[in-house]
Motif scaffolding. Structure first.
Motif, PDB file in Angstrom:
ATOM      1  N   ALA A  66     -24.045  -2.359 -25.795  1.00 42.80           N
ATOM      2  CA  ALA A  66     -24.598  -1.269 -26.148  1.00 42.80           C
ATOM      3  C   ALA A  66     -24.216  -0.312 -27.667  1.00 42.80           C
ATOM      4  CB  ALA A  66     -25.757  -0.577 -25.170  1.00 42.80           C
ATOM      5  N   GLY A  67     -22.519  -0.804 -26.635  1.00 45.50           N
ATOM      6  CA  GLY A  67     -21.887   0.778 -28.006  1.00 45.50           C
ATOM      7  C   GLY A  67     -21.805  -0.453 -29.246  1.00 45.50           C
ATOM      8  N   SER A  68     -22.210  -1.597 -29.384  1.00 45.95           N
ATOM      9  CA  SER A  68     -21.764  -2.146 -30.443  1.00 45.95           C
ATOM     10  C   SER A  68     -22.332  -2.420 -31.606  1.00 45.95           C
ATOM     11  CB  SER A  68     -21.044  -3.508 -30.101  1.00 45.95           C
ATOM     12  OG  SER A  68     -22.451  -4.272 -29.795  1.00 45.95           O
ATOM     13  N   PHE A  69     -24.035  -1.768 -31.402  1.00 47.74           N
ATOM     14  CA  PHE A  69     -25.366  -1.228 -32.101  1.00 47.74           C
ATOM     15  C   PHE A  69     -24.667  -0.090 -32.318  1.00 47.74           C
ATOM     16  CE2 PHE A  69     -26.908  -5.470 -31.165  1.00 47.74           C
ATOM     17  CZ  PHE A  69     -27.995  -5.873 -31.998  1.00 47.74           C
ATOM     18  N   LEU A  70     -24.298   1.140 -30.846  1.00 43.24           N
ATOM     19  CA  LEU A  70     -24.251   2.600 -31.019  1.00 43.24           C
ATOM     20  C   LEU A  70     -23.658   2.621 -32.213  1.00 43.24           C
ATOM     21  CD1 LEU A  70     -25.270   3.657 -27.372  1.00 43.24           C
ATOM     22  CD2 LEU A  70     -27.270   2.908 -30.081  1.00 43.24           C
ATOM     23  N   ASP A  71     -22.098   2.295 -32.403  1.00 42.10           N
ATOM     24  CA  ASP A  71     -21.208   3.020 -32.896  1.00 42.10           C
ATOM     25  C   ASP A  71     -21.045   2.777 -34.830  1.00 42.10           C
ATOM     26  OD1 ASP A  71     -18.016   3.545 -32.959  1.00 42.10           O
ATOM     27  OD2 ASP A  71     -17.903   2.293 -33.440  1.00 42.10           O
ATOM     28  N   PRO A  72     -22.049   1.450 -34.990  1.00 43.63           N
ATOM     29  CA  PRO A  72     -22.737   0.910 -36.858  1.00 43.63           C
ATOM     30  C   PRO A  72     -23.102   2.373 -36.912  1.00 43.63           C
ATOM     31  CG  PRO A  72     -22.513  -0.592 -35.395  1.00 43.63           C
ATOM     32  CD  PRO A  72     -21.669   0.237 -34.248  1.00 43.63           C
ATOM     33  N   MET A  73     -23.895   2.609 -35.908  1.00 45.54           N
ATOM     34  CA  MET A  73     -24.891   3.255 -36.684  1.00 45.54           C
ATOM     35  C   MET A  73     -24.622   4.569 -36.620  1.00 45.54           C
ATOM     36  SD  MET A  73     -28.272   1.099 -37.113  1.00 45.54           S
ATOM     37  CE  MET A  73     -28.500  -0.471 -36.375  1.00 45.54           C
ATOM     38  N   ALA A  74     -24.159   5.396 -35.773  1.00 44.14           N
ATOM     39  CA  ALA A  74     -23.493   6.415 -35.661  1.00 44.14           C
ATOM     40  C   ALA A  74     -22.648   6.588 -37.365  1.00 44.14           C
ATOM     41  CB  ALA A  74     -22.500   7.107 -34.061  1.00 44.14           C
ATOM     42  N   ASP A  75     -21.821   5.340 -37.246  1.00 41.57           N
ATOM     43  CA  ASP A  75     -21.111   5.711 -38.294  1.00 41.57           C
ATOM     44  C   ASP A  75     -22.016   5.700 -39.789  1.00 41.57           C
ATOM     45  OD1 ASP A  75     -18.673   5.668 -36.934  1.00 41.57           O
ATOM     46  OD2 ASP A  75     -18.194   3.257 -37.286  1.00 41.57           O
ATOM     47  N   LYS A  76     -23.156   4.756 -40.257  1.00 41.30           N
ATOM     48  CA  LYS A  76     -24.078   4.870 -40.394  1.00 41.30           C
ATOM     49  C   LYS A  76     -24.677   6.129 -41.086  1.00 41.30           C
ATOM     50  CE  LYS A  76     -22.170   0.443 -41.343  1.00 41.30           C
ATOM     51  NZ  LYS A  76     -22.509   0.190 -40.342  1.00 41.30           N
ATOM     52  N   LEU A  77     -24.845   6.790 -40.384  1.00 42.11           N
ATOM     53  CA  LEU A  77     -25.655   8.008 -40.020  1.00 42.11           C
ATOM     54  C   LEU A  77     -24.558   9.385 -40.781  1.00 42.11           C
ATOM     55  CD1 LEU A  77     -28.205   9.849 -39.703  1.00 42.11           C
ATOM     56  CD2 LEU A  77     -27.746   9.937 -37.096  1.00 42.11           C
ATOM     57  N   LEU A  78     -23.150   9.485 -40.003  1.00 40.24           N
ATOM     58  CA  LEU A  78     -22.332  10.059 -40.537  1.00 40.24           C
ATOM     59  C   LEU A  78     -21.752   9.982 -42.011  1.00 40.24           C
ATOM     60  CD1 LEU A  78     -20.027  12.079 -40.046  1.00 40.24           C
ATOM     61  CD2 LEU A  78     -18.844  10.493 -39.427  1.00 40.24           C
ATOM     62  N   MET A  79     -21.869   8.793 -42.716  1.00 40.96           N
ATOM     63  CA  MET A  79     -21.712   8.273 -43.485  1.00 40.96           C
ATOM     64  C   MET A  79     -22.631   8.890 -44.994  1.00 40.96           C
ATOM     65  SD  MET A  79     -18.508   7.267 -43.960  1.00 40.96           S
ATOM     66  CE  MET A  79     -16.747   6.919 -42.368  1.00 40.96           C
ATOM     67  N   GLY A  80     -23.538   8.516 -43.589  1.00 39.69           N
ATOM     68  CA  GLY A  80     -24.916   8.801 -45.197  1.00 39.69           C
ATOM     69  C   GLY A  80     -24.971  10.355 -45.041  1.00 39.69           C
ATOM     70  N   SER A  81     -25.007  10.945 -44.520  1.00 38.36           N
ATOM     71  CA  SER A  81     -25.490  12.408 -43.714  1.00 38.36           C
ATOM     72  C   SER A  81     -24.016  13.102 -44.876  1.00 38.36           C
ATOM     73  CB  SER A  81     -25.080  13.069 -42.918  1.00 38.36           C
ATOM     74  OG  SER A  81     -25.963  12.786 -42.507  1.00 38.36           O
ATOM     75  N   LEU A  82     -22.831  12.357 -45.466  1.00 39.38           N
ATOM     76  CA  LEU A  82     -21.789  13.504 -45.623  1.00 39.38           C
ATOM     77  C   LEU A  82     -21.494  13.522 -47.586  1.00 39.38           C
ATOM     78  CD1 LEU A  82     -19.188  12.738 -43.721  1.00 39.38           C
ATOM     79  CD2 LEU A  82     -19.482  14.641 -43.952  1.00 39.38           C
TER      80      LEU A  82
END
Length: 338
Positions: free
Chosen positions: A196-212
């Protein structure tokens, strides 16, 4: 009472004197004569239920005596009794046979039901085991760090929009540390790694990048064209993740199973250029966020970094399209040998 039965003498005919003597003997034995004699026989016949003697029989055949009459009646009674017993035994045999057949069919039906019940129970147990095997523990330290980074991302964007760039920089450093730690922990301690971490980690990165990038673009610290490229690439990858999830989910495909994070069906494998692009994007965002703090806004080196980030972002998106068969792996349940 049985119908009237006429008993006749089967021996050779006797003379008239013998007939008269037989009648006299019967009258002497019974103590009656004439019609009283016949009535006596009829009463005996009514008591036994087997014979009835008419007046004509007595007149024609006077050689009957009471002992012979009783013996014949008893023989008939015994014969009827034996036939009754035989009929009862025959009927009982048929009933027993039918009952045995019914019991046998019942036992076969009960055995079939028990066997079917046993098979259903075994199938249910196998399904439960399969479901348990498909599920995994997602409450690991790396996943908790990833989730905290995803929750922190919108707040970082809000702080940047409000113009507090110093706090935004500090929160960005914290988010970067969580990203570094979750990967190191998952690699060092395999028990903390999860699919599940293989999905959660890139999703969190995408959310961080999008917000920034959106907040930096709103604050005029990042060009619009670079923001569009980064957001489009992230939306594209998120949509691809949803499609992969649907394809890899075994039936039944329900919403509850689709959004069940413990039911892992695929594992993402990012490409090398994607990993490079993630590092370049983090560096670009951090340097752009530090521009108003250290006064190098609109520096030529910053513009060059933006173009480099745009190129790597497009290259990362194309690498997922070209190597789409190698960027994810569907997790198949191992088949049991029978």
């Amino acid at each position: 009472m049985l119908p009237a039965i006429i008993f006749r003498q089967m021996q050779r005919p006797l003379c008239a004197g013998a007939l008269h003597h037989g009648s006299t003997t019967l009258e002497h034995v019974l103590g009656v004569g004439g019609s009283s004699f016949v009535n006596c026989l009829n009463r005996y016949a009514a008591a036994t239920g087997f014979i009835r003697i008419s007046f004509l029989d007595i007149k024609q055949h006077r050689n009957w005596d009471v002992a012979r009459l009783r013996m014949y009646a008893d023989a008939k009674k015994q014969s009827l009794h034996m036939r009754t017993l035989q009929g009862r035994d025959l009927l009982q045999g048929v009933i027993d046979k039918k009952r045995a057949g019914f019991i046998e069919r019942k036992n076969v039906l009960v055995d079939d039901i028990r066997e079917a019940k046993h098979k259903v129970q075994e199938r249910v147990r196998e399904k439960i085991v399969e479901i348990r095997e498909e599920r995994e523990n997602i409450m690991t330290i790396p996943n908790m760090l990833t989730i905290s980074r995803a929750i922190l991302s919108p707040y970082i964007g809000y702080v940047i929009v409000q113009g507090d760039f110093g706090l935004g920089m500090n929160l960005l450093i914290v988010a970067g540390i969580t990203d570094l730690l979750d990967g190191q922990i998952a690699r060092r301690w395999p028990s903390q790694a999860s699919k599940a971490g293989s999905f959660l980690d890139p999703m969190a990165d995408k959310l961080l990048m999008g917000s920034l990038v959106v907040s930096l673009c709103y604050s005029e610290l990042l060009p619009m064209w670079l923001t569009g490229i980064v957001v489009f690439r992230d939306v594209f990858l998120i949509g691809a993740g949803f499609v992969i999830r649907y394809i890899s989910l075994p039936p039944p495909k329900t919403l509850s199973r689709y959004f069940d994070a413990t039911h892992v069906t695929a594992q993402l494998e990012p490409t090398f250029i994607s990993k490079v692009n993630t590092g370049v994007q983090l560096a670009t965002i951090g340097i752009s966020l530090g521009a108003p703090i250290w006064n190098y806004i609109d520096h030529p080196a910053l513009h060059g970094l933006w173009y480099l980030t745009g190129v790597t972002t497009v290259a990362a998106a194309l690498s997922y399209v070209i190597n789409r068969r190698n960027t994810f792996k569907i997790i198949h349940k191992p088949k049991k040998m029978t």
